[in-house]
Design a protein around this motif. Sequence first.
Motif, PDB file in Angstrom:
ATOM      1  N   THR A 111       0.854  -1.183   0.000  1.00 13.60           N
ATOM      2  CA  THR A 111       0.000   0.000   0.000  1.00 13.60           C
ATOM      3  C   THR A 111       0.893   1.238   0.000  1.00 13.60           C
ATOM      4  OG1 THR A 111      -1.929   1.011   1.060  1.00 13.60           O
ATOM      5  CG2 THR A 111      -0.221   0.184   2.516  1.00 13.60           C
ATOM      6  N   SER A 112       0.326   2.380  -0.228  1.00  9.08           N
ATOM      7  CA  SER A 112       1.117   3.614  -0.257  1.00  9.08           C
ATOM      8  C   SER A 112       1.363   4.136   1.157  1.00  9.08           C
ATOM      9  CB  SER A 112       0.379   4.684  -1.062  1.00  9.08           C
ATOM     10  OG  SER A 112      -0.783   5.109  -0.360  1.00  9.08           O
ATOM     11  N   ASP A 113       2.366   5.008   1.277  1.00 12.10           N
ATOM     12  CA  ASP A 113       2.636   5.669   2.552  1.00 12.10           C
ATOM     13  C   ASP A 113       1.391   6.388   3.054  1.00 12.10           C
ATOM     14  OD1 ASP A 113       5.262   4.821   2.345  1.00 12.10           O
ATOM     15  OD2 ASP A 113       6.126   6.823   2.557  1.00 12.10           O
ATOM     16  N   SER A 114       0.719   7.106   2.154  1.00 11.23           N
ATOM     17  CA  SER A 114      -0.437   7.902   2.579  1.00 11.23           C
ATOM     18  C   SER A 114      -1.590   7.012   3.042  1.00 11.23           C
ATOM     19  CB  SER A 114      -0.887   8.858   1.476  1.00 11.23           C
ATOM     20  OG  SER A 114      -1.276   8.142   0.328  1.00 11.23           O
ATOM     21  N   GLU A 115      -1.808   5.879   2.383  1.00 18.35           N
ATOM     22  CA  GLU A 115      -2.884   4.973   2.802  1.00 18.35           C
ATOM     23  C   GLU A 115      -2.572   4.335   4.155  1.00 18.35           C
ATOM     24  OE1 GLU A 115      -4.817   3.450  -1.381  1.00 18.35           O
ATOM     25  OE2 GLU A 115      -2.939   2.532  -0.716  1.00 18.35           O
ATOM     26  N   ALA A 116      -1.343   3.897   4.346  1.00  7.75           N
ATOM     27  CA  ALA A 116      -0.958   3.282   5.623  1.00  7.75           C
ATOM     28  C   ALA A 116      -1.006   4.315   6.745  1.00  7.75           C
ATOM     29  CB  ALA A 116       0.436   2.662   5.516  1.00  7.75           C
ATOM     30  N   THR A 117      -0.534   5.515   6.459  1.00 13.31           N
ATOM     31  CA  THR A 117      -0.561   6.577   7.465  1.00 13.31           C
ATOM     32  C   THR A 117      -1.998   6.936   7.828  1.00 13.31           C
ATOM     33  OG1 THR A 117       1.557   7.437   6.696  1.00 13.31           O
ATOM     34  CG2 THR A 117       0.181   8.943   7.969  1.00 13.31           C
ATOM     35  N   ALA A 118      -2.876   7.016   6.851  1.00 14.54           N
ATOM     36  CA  ALA A 118      -4.285   7.328   7.104  1.00 14.54           C
ATOM     37  C   ALA A 118      -4.935   6.229   7.957  1.00 14.54           C
ATOM     38  CB  ALA A 118      -5.041   7.503   5.796  1.00 14.54           C
ATOM     39  N   LEU A 119      -4.582   4.975   7.717  1.00 16.61           N
ATOM     40  CA  LEU A 119      -5.115   3.867   8.504  1.00 16.61           C
ATOM     41  C   LEU A 119      -4.793   4.056   9.978  1.00 16.61           C
ATOM     42  CD1 LEU A 119      -6.314   0.960   8.860  1.00 16.61           C
ATOM     43  CD2 LEU A 119      -3.969   0.145   8.455  1.00 16.61           C
ATOM     44  N   PHE A 120      -3.505   4.283  10.287  1.00 17.68           N
ATOM     45  CA  PHE A 120      -3.111   4.405  11.694  1.00 17.68           C
ATOM     46  C   PHE A 120      -3.555   5.727  12.303  1.00 17.68           C
ATOM     47  CE2 PHE A 120      -0.470   0.853  10.397  1.00 17.68           C
ATOM     48  CZ  PHE A 120      -0.795  -0.038  11.408  1.00 17.68           C
ATOM     49  N   GLU A 121      -3.610   6.773  11.510  1.00 22.27           N
ATOM     50  CA  GLU A 121      -4.144   8.030  12.034  1.00 22.27           C
ATOM     51  C   GLU A 121      -5.589   7.831  12.484  1.00 22.27           C
ATOM     52  OE1 GLU A 121      -4.680  12.751  10.971  1.00 22.27           O
ATOM     53  OE2 GLU A 121      -4.119  11.372   9.366  1.00 22.27           O
ATOM     54  N   GLY A 122      -6.376   7.105  11.711  1.00 27.67           N
ATOM     55  CA  GLY A 122      -7.756   6.824  12.088  1.00 27.67           C
ATOM     56  C   GLY A 122      -7.844   5.977  13.351  1.00 27.67           C
ATOM     57  N   ILE A 123      -7.005   4.958  13.441  1.00 25.04           N
ATOM     58  CA  ILE A 123      -6.995   4.100  14.632  1.00 25.04           C
ATOM     59  C   ILE A 123      -6.640   4.925  15.862  1.00 25.04           C
ATOM     60  CG2 ILE A 123      -5.731   2.223  15.779  1.00 25.04           C
ATOM     61  CD1 ILE A 123      -5.561   0.880  12.966  1.00 25.04           C
ATOM     62  N   TYR A 124      -5.592   5.748  15.757  1.00 31.58           N
ATOM     63  CA  TYR A 124      -5.157   6.556  16.911  1.00 31.58           C
ATOM     64  C   TYR A 124      -6.210   7.595  17.287  1.00 31.58           C
ATOM     65  CZ  TYR A 124      -0.418   4.722  15.872  1.00 31.58           C
ATOM     66  OH  TYR A 124       0.679   3.936  15.644  1.00 31.58           O
ATOM     67  N   ARG A 125      -6.757   8.303  16.304  1.00 35.98           N
ATOM     68  CA  ARG A 125      -7.778   9.333  16.607  1.00 35.98           C
ATOM     69  C   ARG A 125      -9.019   8.709  17.236  1.00 35.98           C
ATOM     70  NH1 ARG A 125      -6.249  14.086  15.243  1.00 35.98           N
ATOM     71  NH2 ARG A 125      -4.986  14.497  13.414  1.00 35.98           N
ATOM     72  N   ASP A 126      -9.512   7.623  16.658  1.00 32.77           N
ATOM     73  CA  ASP A 126     -10.676   6.950  17.216  1.00 32.77           C
ATOM     74  C   ASP A 126     -10.376   6.412  18.618  1.00 32.77           C
ATOM     75  OD1 ASP A 126     -11.973   7.503  14.832  1.00 32.77           O
ATOM     76  OD2 ASP A 126     -11.920   5.414  14.106  1.00 32.77           O
ATOM     77  N   GLY A 127      -9.177   5.887  18.798  1.00 36.40           N
ATOM     78  CA  GLY A 127      -8.787   5.367  20.107  1.00 36.40           C
ATOM     79  C   GLY A 127      -8.728   6.445  21.158  1.00 36.40           C
ATOM     80  N   LEU A 128      -8.140   7.593  20.829  1.00 41.11           N
ATOM     81  CA  LEU A 128      -8.067   8.678  21.804  1.00 41.11           C
ATOM     82  C   LEU A 128      -9.443   9.268  22.087  1.00 41.11           C
ATOM     83  CD1 LEU A 128      -4.714  10.455  20.868  1.00 41.11           C
ATOM     84  CD2 LEU A 128      -5.150   8.724  22.633  1.00 41.11           C
ATOM     85  N   ALA A 129     -10.302   9.317  21.094  1.00 34.94           N
ATOM     86  CA  ALA A 129     -11.683   9.780  21.314  1.00 34.94           C
ATOM     87  C   ALA A 129     -12.403   8.808  22.260  1.00 34.94           C
ATOM     88  CB  ALA A 129     -12.426   9.907  19.997  1.00 34.94           C
ATOM     89  N   ALA A 130     -12.188   7.514  22.084  1.00 33.91           N
ATOM     90  CA  ALA A 130     -12.797   6.523  22.981  1.00 33.91           C
ATOM     91  C   ALA A 130     -12.251   6.668  24.393  1.00 33.91           C
ATOM     92  CB  ALA A 130     -12.539   5.112  22.450  1.00 33.91           C
ATOM     93  N   LEU A 131     -10.956   6.936  24.505  1.00 31.39           N
ATOM     94  CA  LEU A 131     -10.344   7.158  25.822  1.00 31.39           C
ATOM     95  C   LEU A 131     -10.995   8.359  26.506  1.00 31.39           C
ATOM     96  CD1 LEU A 131      -8.231   6.731  28.039  1.00 31.39           C
ATOM     97  CD2 LEU A 131      -6.635   8.061  26.635  1.00 31.39           C
ATOM     98  N   ALA A 132     -11.155   9.448  25.775  1.00 27.77           N
ATOM     99  CA  ALA A 132     -11.786  10.634  26.351  1.00 27.77           C
ATOM    100  C   ALA A 132     -13.214  10.324  26.798  1.00 27.77           C
ATOM    101  CB  ALA A 132     -11.783  11.773  25.324  1.00 27.77           C
ATOM    102  N   GLY A 133     -13.949   9.570  25.995  1.00 31.71           N
ATOM    103  CA  GLY A 133     -15.309   9.187  26.364  1.00 31.71           C
ATOM    104  C   GLY A 133     -15.347   8.329  27.627  1.00 31.71           C
ATOM    105  N   THR A 134     -14.406   7.419  27.747  1.00 28.98           N
ATOM    106  CA  THR A 134     -14.330   6.571  28.952  1.00 28.98           C
ATOM    107  C   THR A 134     -14.029   7.419  30.175  1.00 28.98           C
ATOM    108  OG1 THR A 134     -13.611   4.651  27.658  1.00 28.98           O
ATOM    109  CG2 THR A 134     -13.123   4.614  30.008  1.00 28.98           C
ATOM    110  N   LEU A 135     -13.082   8.328  30.066  1.00 28.29           N
ATOM    111  CA  LEU A 135     -12.709   9.171  31.203  1.00 28.29           C
ATOM    112  C   LEU A 135     -13.816  10.149  31.578  1.00 28.29           C
ATOM    113  CD1 LEU A 135      -9.035   9.841  30.173  1.00 28.29           C
ATOM    114  CD2 LEU A 135      -9.747   8.726  32.300  1.00 28.29           C
ATOM    115  N   ASP A 136     -14.591  10.592  30.611  1.00 30.76           N
ATOM    116  CA  ASP A 136     -15.648  11.560  30.872  1.00 30.76           C
ATOM    117  C   ASP A 136     -16.935  10.917  31.381  1.00 30.76           C
ATOM    118  OD1 ASP A 136     -13.965  13.594  30.071  1.00 30.76           O
ATOM    119  OD2 ASP A 136     -14.804  13.727  28.044  1.00 30.76           O
ATOM    120  N   ALA A 137     -17.027   9.587  31.270  1.00 32.94           N
ATOM    121  CA  ALA A 137     -18.272   8.892  31.654  1.00 32.94           C
ATOM    122  C   ALA A 137     -18.473   8.896  33.165  1.00 32.94           C
ATOM    123  CB  ALA A 137     -18.241   7.459  31.144  1.00 32.94           C
TER     124      ALA A 137
END
Length: 137
Positions: A111-137
């Motif tokens: 895959t391309s650099d941009s596709e692989a980077t976008a994959l992990f950027e999405g995983i990290y962003r979604d993960g940190l958003a979930a972390l914030a939701g857990t802490l705010d609950a």
Amino acid sequence: MASITVTLDMPHSAGRIWQLIGGFDSLPDWLPYITDSRLSGGGRLRTLTNADGGVIVERLEAFDEATRTYRYSIAQAPFPVTGYLSTLRVIDLGPEGARVEWSGTFTPDGTSDSEATALFEGIYRDGLAALAGTLDA
């Protein structure tokens, strides 16, 4: 080699955040798409199961309680990369709270650099958003 870093500032103490995410086996406690985590290899390997039944095996490469940081690599996963190394870190911002930083380096494979980077950027962003939701609950 490609790399990505995602950060999120949170109005919670670094100690509280680290207590939740600092255990190498703690992903199911704050990351909803990881439903199970099992340690082996003396606590240095975690076998993760996602909501679809997929399996990811990660190896703890370094752990530093004082700096609230751990680094891990992927031993087995369905991701189109090789040489993956990631760091999860909690940075104390004082009275404002803390910053969580999730970063990774890897070599795209099929895959391309941009596709692989976008994959992990999405995983990290979604993960940190979930972390914030857990802490705010």
